[in-house]
Design a protein around this motif. Sequence first.
Motif, PDB file in Angstrom:
ATOM      1  N   ARG A   1       0.832  -1.202   0.000  1.00  0.00           N
ATOM      2  CA  ARG A   1       0.000   0.000   0.000  1.00  0.00           C
ATOM      3  C   ARG A   1       0.871   1.259   0.000  1.00  0.00           C
ATOM      4  O   ARG A   1       0.492   2.306  -0.505  1.00  0.00           O
ATOM      5  CB  ARG A   1      -0.876  -0.029   1.255  1.00  0.00           C
ATOM      6  CG  ARG A   1      -1.966   0.970   1.257  1.00  0.00           C
ATOM      7  CD  ARG A   1      -2.820   0.822   2.497  1.00  0.00           C
ATOM      8  NE  ARG A   1      -2.111   1.271   3.699  1.00  0.00           N
ATOM      9  CZ  ARG A   1      -2.601   1.145   4.925  1.00  0.00           C
ATOM     10  NH1 ARG A   1      -3.759   0.559   5.118  1.00  0.00           N
ATOM     11  NH2 ARG A   1      -1.919   1.580   5.972  1.00  0.00           N
ATOM     12  N   CYS A   2       2.072   1.114   0.553  1.00  0.00           N
ATOM     13  CA  CYS A   2       3.031   2.224   0.601  1.00  0.00           C
ATOM     14  C   CYS A   2       3.403   2.720  -0.794  1.00  0.00           C
ATOM     15  O   CYS A   2       3.747   3.887  -0.989  1.00  0.00           O
ATOM     16  CB  CYS A   2       4.295   1.770   1.335  1.00  0.00           C
ATOM     17  SG  CYS A   2       4.818   0.080   0.913  1.00  0.00           S
ATOM     18  N   CYS A   3       3.359   1.814  -1.794  1.00  0.00           N
ATOM     19  CA  CYS A   3       3.912   2.127  -3.113  1.00  0.00           C
ATOM     20  C   CYS A   3       2.930   1.954  -4.267  1.00  0.00           C
ATOM     21  O   CYS A   3       3.267   2.280  -5.402  1.00  0.00           O
ATOM     22  CB  CYS A   3       5.113   1.220  -3.392  1.00  0.00           C
ATOM     23  SG  CYS A   3       6.487   1.506  -2.267  1.00  0.00           S
ATOM     24  N   TYR A   4       1.723   1.418  -4.007  1.00  0.00           N
ATOM     25  CA  TYR A   4       0.848   1.078  -5.122  1.00  0.00           C
ATOM     26  C   TYR A   4      -0.212   2.143  -5.371  1.00  0.00           C
ATOM     27  O   TYR A   4      -1.365   2.020  -4.965  1.00  0.00           O
ATOM     28  CB  TYR A   4       0.185  -0.272  -4.885  1.00  0.00           C
ATOM     29  CG  TYR A   4      -0.329  -0.920  -6.161  1.00  0.00           C
ATOM     30  CD1 TYR A   4       0.045  -0.450  -7.418  1.00  0.00           C
ATOM     31  CD2 TYR A   4      -1.181  -2.014  -6.104  1.00  0.00           C
ATOM     32  CE1 TYR A   4      -0.415  -1.049  -8.575  1.00  0.00           C
ATOM     33  CE2 TYR A   4      -1.641  -2.625  -7.263  1.00  0.00           C
ATOM     34  CZ  TYR A   4      -1.263  -2.132  -8.486  1.00  0.00           C
ATOM     35  OH  TYR A   4      -1.719  -2.715  -9.631  1.00  0.00           O
TER      36      TYR A   4
ATOM     37  N   LEU B   1       5.657  -8.002   3.059  1.00  0.00           N
ATOM     38  CA  LEU B   1       6.813  -7.425   2.362  1.00  0.00           C
ATOM     39  C   LEU B   1       6.369  -6.735   1.072  1.00  0.00           C
ATOM     40  O   LEU B   1       5.556  -7.274   0.319  1.00  0.00           O
ATOM     41  CB  LEU B   1       7.824  -8.527   2.020  1.00  0.00           C
ATOM     42  CG  LEU B   1       8.525  -9.157   3.222  1.00  0.00           C
ATOM     43  CD1 LEU B   1       9.179 -10.471   2.823  1.00  0.00           C
ATOM     44  CD2 LEU B   1       9.562  -8.196   3.784  1.00  0.00           C
ATOM     45  N   CYS B   2       6.936  -5.552   0.829  1.00  0.00           N
ATOM     46  CA  CYS B   2       6.621  -4.790  -0.384  1.00  0.00           C
ATOM     47  C   CYS B   2       7.749  -4.978  -1.407  1.00  0.00           C
ATOM     48  O   CYS B   2       8.921  -4.733  -1.105  1.00  0.00           O
ATOM     49  CB  CYS B   2       6.457  -3.316  -0.051  1.00  0.00           C
ATOM     50  SG  CYS B   2       6.359  -2.254  -1.515  1.00  0.00           S
ATOM     51  N   THR B   3       7.369  -5.390  -2.613  1.00  0.00           N
ATOM     52  CA  THR B   3       8.372  -5.670  -3.643  1.00  0.00           C
ATOM     53  C   THR B   3       9.059  -4.398  -4.151  1.00  0.00           C
ATOM     54  O   THR B   3      10.198  -4.460  -4.626  1.00  0.00           O
ATOM     55  CB  THR B   3       7.718  -6.412  -4.819  1.00  0.00           C
ATOM     56  OG1 THR B   3       6.490  -5.769  -5.169  1.00  0.00           O
ATOM     57  CG2 THR B   3       7.430  -7.860  -4.469  1.00  0.00           C
ATOM     58  N   VAL B   4       8.382  -3.263  -4.057  1.00  0.00           N
ATOM     59  CA  VAL B   4       9.006  -2.004  -4.495  1.00  0.00           C
ATOM     60  C   VAL B   4      10.022  -1.538  -3.445  1.00  0.00           C
ATOM     61  O   VAL B   4      11.155  -1.173  -3.771  1.00  0.00           O
ATOM     62  CB  VAL B   4       7.949  -0.908  -4.737  1.00  0.00           C
ATOM     63  CG1 VAL B   4       8.614   0.412  -5.121  1.00  0.00           C
ATOM     64  CG2 VAL B   4       6.979  -1.343  -5.824  1.00  0.00           C
ATOM     65  N   CYS B   5       9.620  -1.584  -2.181  1.00  0.00           N
ATOM     66  CA  CYS B   5      10.525  -1.173  -1.095  1.00  0.00           C
ATOM     67  C   CYS B   5      11.720  -2.119  -0.978  1.00  0.00           C
ATOM     68  O   CYS B   5      12.781  -1.719  -0.528  1.00  0.00           O
ATOM     69  CB  CYS B   5       9.782  -1.151   0.239  1.00  0.00           C
ATOM     70  SG  CYS B   5       8.528   0.128   0.378  1.00  0.00           S
ATOM     71  N   ARG B   6      11.514  -3.386  -1.350  1.00  0.00           N
ATOM     72  CA  ARG B   6      12.558  -4.398  -1.153  1.00  0.00           C
ATOM     73  C   ARG B   6      13.102  -4.933  -2.482  1.00  0.00           C
ATOM     74  O   ARG B   6      13.150  -6.137  -2.714  1.00  0.00           O
ATOM     75  CB  ARG B   6      12.015  -5.549  -0.297  1.00  0.00           C
ATOM     76  CG  ARG B   6      11.743  -5.184   1.150  1.00  0.00           C
ATOM     77  CD  ARG B   6      13.009  -4.767   1.912  1.00  0.00           C
ATOM     78  NE  ARG B   6      14.111  -5.708   1.760  1.00  0.00           N
ATOM     79  CZ  ARG B   6      14.275  -6.796   2.504  1.00  0.00           C
ATOM     80  NH1 ARG B   6      13.426  -7.066   3.485  1.00  0.00           N
ATOM     81  NH2 ARG B   6      15.288  -7.617   2.293  1.00  0.00           N
TER      82      ARG B   6
HETATM   83 ZN    ZN Z   1       6.512  -0.135  -0.625  1.00  0.00          ZN
END
Ligand code: ZN
Length: 284
Positions: A178-181, A237-242
Amino acid sequence: MFSWLNKNSIPYLQSSGLAACDFLAHAFCTREGGVSEDDYQSLNMSFREGDEEFHVLQNWNKLAGAFGIPMENFLVLNQVHRDGILVIPPRGEYFTSREGLDYDAIVTNRTNLAICIKTADCAPIFVVDPENKVIAAVHAGWRGTAASISAKVVRLMQNQYGSRPSALLAAIGPSIGRCCYEVDEPAAAAFCSHKNAKAFLLPGKRKDRWMLDLAQANRGQLAESGIPDAGIDASGLCTVCRQDAFFSHRGSGGVTGRQINFLMLKGDPFCKALFVNEDFRQVH
Ligand SMILES: [Zn+2]
């Protein structure tokens, strides 16, 4: 709870609920442990993103060797961002060409068949019926999620296999968080019929933009289908953040690889699970 593990230098994640089932093998793999280079570094499992074929083939060989599963026993769908579910019977031939694989979910009670979901931001979701030994793998991006693909998989398991939702286990692997989508108005509007959309679709920072929580949206569908909260595991886990650990389509700007997530009912003895007429690389 998800745990980080490593098998023959291939790092992967497991859900504790699924790991406790001794009749299963499963892994949510990362981008690490392979031989691909540059944008595809390193365990890219897709032949369709522009990577060197011989690297991808080596990666499949490494995965198969690490987990002791013959390469031809991994089945990968075309993943066409719809809500089609492929049901694979316990025995016999079930496809002969690539065209027969335009689906976004698989349900099967066939042993020794590792059902795979390739991802680079979309959510890979596994559902297991420990009572009837039936497994499902789901590819859920925003389109599939809006089409309620997770709920449809549970319904199919109930109708075709007699699964009891209260006995099912589910695991939601790494996906864009949700942080990146951020999604636009048409994507947000696709959820207008979802009565709990406020739980996973929040106003974005920009006008006419929304932040979509894919994992939460699918968790909601699984819960509404009757799977107890305690039976639903998510990696968080977020794939964009990680991007150190995962391929991310959005994070990379579009040119990147795909990680593999697989689930299999163990069988004995190990027999050939597939009947593939084509070259291996054409079906992966
Ligand atoms: Zn993220």
